[in-house]
Design an enzyme around this catalytic site. Structure first.
Site, PDB file in Angstrom:
ATOM      1  CD  GLU A   1      -2.934  -0.853  -0.179  1.00 16.03           C
ATOM      2  OE1 GLU A   1      -3.205   0.278  -0.605  1.00 16.03           O
ATOM      3  OE2 GLU A   1      -3.304  -1.892  -0.763  1.00 16.03           O
TER       4      GLU A   1
ATOM      5  CB  CYS B 160     -14.704   3.984 -13.278  1.00 16.71           C
ATOM      6  SG  CYS B 160     -15.462   5.607 -13.149  1.00 16.71           S
TER       7      CYS B 160
ATOM      8  CB  CYS C  71     -19.715   0.282 -15.421  1.00 11.75           C
ATOM      9  SG  CYS C  71     -19.555   0.712 -13.680  1.00 11.75           S
TER      10      CYS C  71
ATOM     11  CB  CYS D  96     -20.585   3.834 -18.911  1.00 10.05           C
ATOM     12  SG  CYS D  96     -19.746   5.259 -18.208  1.00 10.05           S
TER      13      CYS D  96
ATOM     14  CB  CYS E 258     -23.175   5.483 -12.205  1.00  7.66           C
ATOM     15  SG  CYS E 258     -21.965   6.750 -12.573  1.00  7.66           S
TER      16      CYS E 258
HETATM   17 FE1  SF4 Z   1     -17.699   5.040 -13.930  1.00  6.36          FE
HETATM   18 FE2  SF4 Z   1     -20.294   5.427 -13.587  1.00  6.36          FE
HETATM   19 FE3  SF4 Z   1     -19.391   4.810 -15.982  1.00  6.36          FE
HETATM   20 FE4  SF4 Z   1     -19.376   3.003 -14.031  1.00  6.36          FE
HETATM   21  S1  SF4 Z   1     -21.136   3.932 -14.980  1.00  6.36           S
HETATM   22  S2  SF4 Z   1     -17.713   3.440 -15.477  1.00  6.36           S
HETATM   23  S3  SF4 Z   1     -18.941   4.262 -12.260  1.00  6.36           S
HETATM   24  S4  SF4 Z   1     -18.926   6.643 -14.835  1.00  6.36           S
END
Ligand code: SF4
Length: 351
Positions: free
Chosen positions: A37, A194, A204, A201, A210
Site C-alpha cells: 500500500e 472507470c 460497468c 460505462c 451511477c
Molecule cells: Fe464510472 Fe459510472 Fe461509468 Fe461506471 S457507470 S464506469 S462508475 S462513470
C-alpha cells in the site's frame, strides 16, 4: 428477488472480473500489505510489482527491514520516486520492532500512527488484514469512482468536495464480511473500467447506481485540480572519475535524500550555464551531454552535467565522495536522471 447493494454488486464483480493475482494478494499479513500500500501511493501497479518483489526478497520480515541501513533501503527504492516514502517505511519498521514488539497495529487508527501511513493507506491495510470496516480507503481512483457514482461537484483537494466525498465513502462502507473484496473492487473498478478518460460505462457493474452516467457526462466528475505552478530549480551535476571509476556521495538535500549522486550544485538560473566554482582537485571540467529537464510533482529540475576526468582521489574523499566503479549494477541508488548521465559517460567510454 433480492436487489444487491452497491457494495455487494461491486464484490460480485470483483470476484469474477477483478484482479486476483497481484503479488501482495497472496498475503493477509500486515507487513506485506503495508509494504504494497505504501508503494502504491501515487504509483501505478505495473511500476510497483518488480520493486515490491525485490524488496520482499531482500527484506522478508519487518525485523529484517528495521535492522537494515537506511542507504540499503533507499538503494532498493531508487527509481520508484517520492523518496520520503522509503525513509518513512524504514522509520515505521523500526517503530513496529522497537516500540510495538514486532506487531503491527490491527486497526486503521493504530496503523495511521506509523510514519508515512495516512488514513487511506491505514484503512486499506486494516481492511485487507483484519477485516476492519470502520474507515474508508479513499485513494485517487476511489475518489474518481465515488465522485461519479454520487455526482459530487467540485475539484479534488477542495474542502467541500473532500467532505462530500468522504461522507459518500462512509455511507457505502459495507460490513467487515466483505470489506476486503469491496476495497479491492473499488480500486479495480477505478483502474480497469472507470478510467479517468473514456470510462467504459457499458461494461460497468455499478452503472445502475451511477448518477454521472445517468446525467450522460461521467468525465466531468471530478473536475481536474487547478495546476499549481512548479518550482524551477537549476542544478549542475559534477561527475568525477579516477582509476577507481566514478565517485558518488549520499545526497543530503530534500529531493534525492538517501540516494547516491555526484556533487550537486544548485545555481541561480542566470548562473546555471557559467562555470561553477568546484572543490579542489576537480580538474578541467567538461560539459557532458545535453541539458535535461526532469519533472517532479511540484518541481521542475533543470539539469546539466560536468565531467572531471582524473580527479584527485584525496580531494574527492575530502568532499565526502566514495568510488563506485564503472558498472551500473554497482550504482543501484542513483536517481533516474543521474543514472542516465552516468550511463552516457560509460557509453562514450570517456571515463
Ligand atoms: Fe464510472 Fe459510472 Fe461509468 Fe461506471 S457507470 S464506469 S462508475 S462513470
Amino acid at each position: 428477488m433480492t436487489t444487491l447493494s452497491f457494495a455487494q454488486t461491486l464484490v460480485v464483480w470483483q470476484e469474477q472480473r477483478g484482479r486476483m493475482d497481484l503479488p501482495w494478494q497472496r498475503f493477509r499479513t500486515p507487513y506485506e500489505r503495508w509494504l504494497s500500500e505504501v508503494m502504491l501511493q501515487q504509483t501505478q501497479v505495473e511500476t510497483v510489482i518488480p520493486y515490491y518483489e525485490r524488496f520482499l526478497k531482500t527484506f522478508p520480515t519487518v525485523e529484517s527491514l528495521a535492522a537494515a541501513q537506511e542507504d540499503a533501503v533507499m538503494k532498493l527504492w531508487a527509481g520508484l520516486g517520492y523518496y520520503s516514502r522509503g525513509r518513512n517505511l524504514h522509520r515505521a519498521a523500526k517503530m513496529v520492532v522497537n516500540d510495538l514488539k514486532g506487531l503491527f497495529p490491527d486497526t486503521a487508527a493504530g496503523l495511521a500512527e506509523l510514519p508515512g501511513v495516512g488514513p487511506s493507506t491505514a484503512a486499506a491495510v486494516a481492511a485487507f488484514t483484519s477485516g476492519e470496516a470502520r474507515e474508508p480507503m479513499i485513494d485517487g481512483n476511489v475518489k474518481r469512482v465515488l465522485a461519479r457514482i454520487h455526482a459530487v461537484p467540485g475539484r479534488v483537494g477542495e474542502k467541500a468536495f473532500e467532505k462530500l466525498l468522504e461522507a459518500a465513502a462512509r455511507r457505502e462502507l459495507p460490513g467487515s464480511d466483505i470489506i476486503a473484496p469491496y476495497t479491492q473492487g473499488l480500486m479495480d473498478l477505478g483502474s480497469l473500467v472507470c478510467r479517468r478518460k473514456a470510462p467504459n460505462c457499458p461494461a460497468c457493474p455499478v452503472q445502475r447506481f451511477c448518477r454521472a452516467h445517468a446525467e450522460g457526462t461521467p468525465e466531468v466528475y471530478p473536475q481536474p485540480k487547478t495546476a499549481r505552478p512548479k518550482t524551477e530549480r537549476w542544478l549542475v551535476l559534477v561527475f568525477a572519475s579516477t582509476a577507481e571509476g566514478l565517485w558518488f556521495a549520499p545526497v543530503e538535500g530534500r529531493i534525492w535524500k538517501g540516494l547516491q549522486a555526484p556533487i550537486v550544485l544548485e545555481r541561480k538560473e542566470a548562473d546555471w550555464l557559467k562555470r561553477p566554482e568546484l572543490p579542489q582537485g576537480f580538474r578541467e571540467p567538461v560539459a557532458l551531454g545535453e541539458s535535461r529537464v526532469h519533472e517532479l510533482t511540484h518541481q521542475r529540475l533543470h539539469l546539466r552535467a560536468l565531467f572531471c576526468r582524473n580527479a584527485d582521489a584525496f580531494a574527492l574523499r575530502s568532499a565526502g565522495l566514495h568510488p563506485a566503479g564503472l558498472h551500473p549494477e554497482r550504482w543501484p541508488g542513483l536517481p533516474a536522471p543521474v543514472l542516465e548521465y552516468a550511463e552516457e559517460l560509460i557509453k562514450r567510454q570517456s571515463v
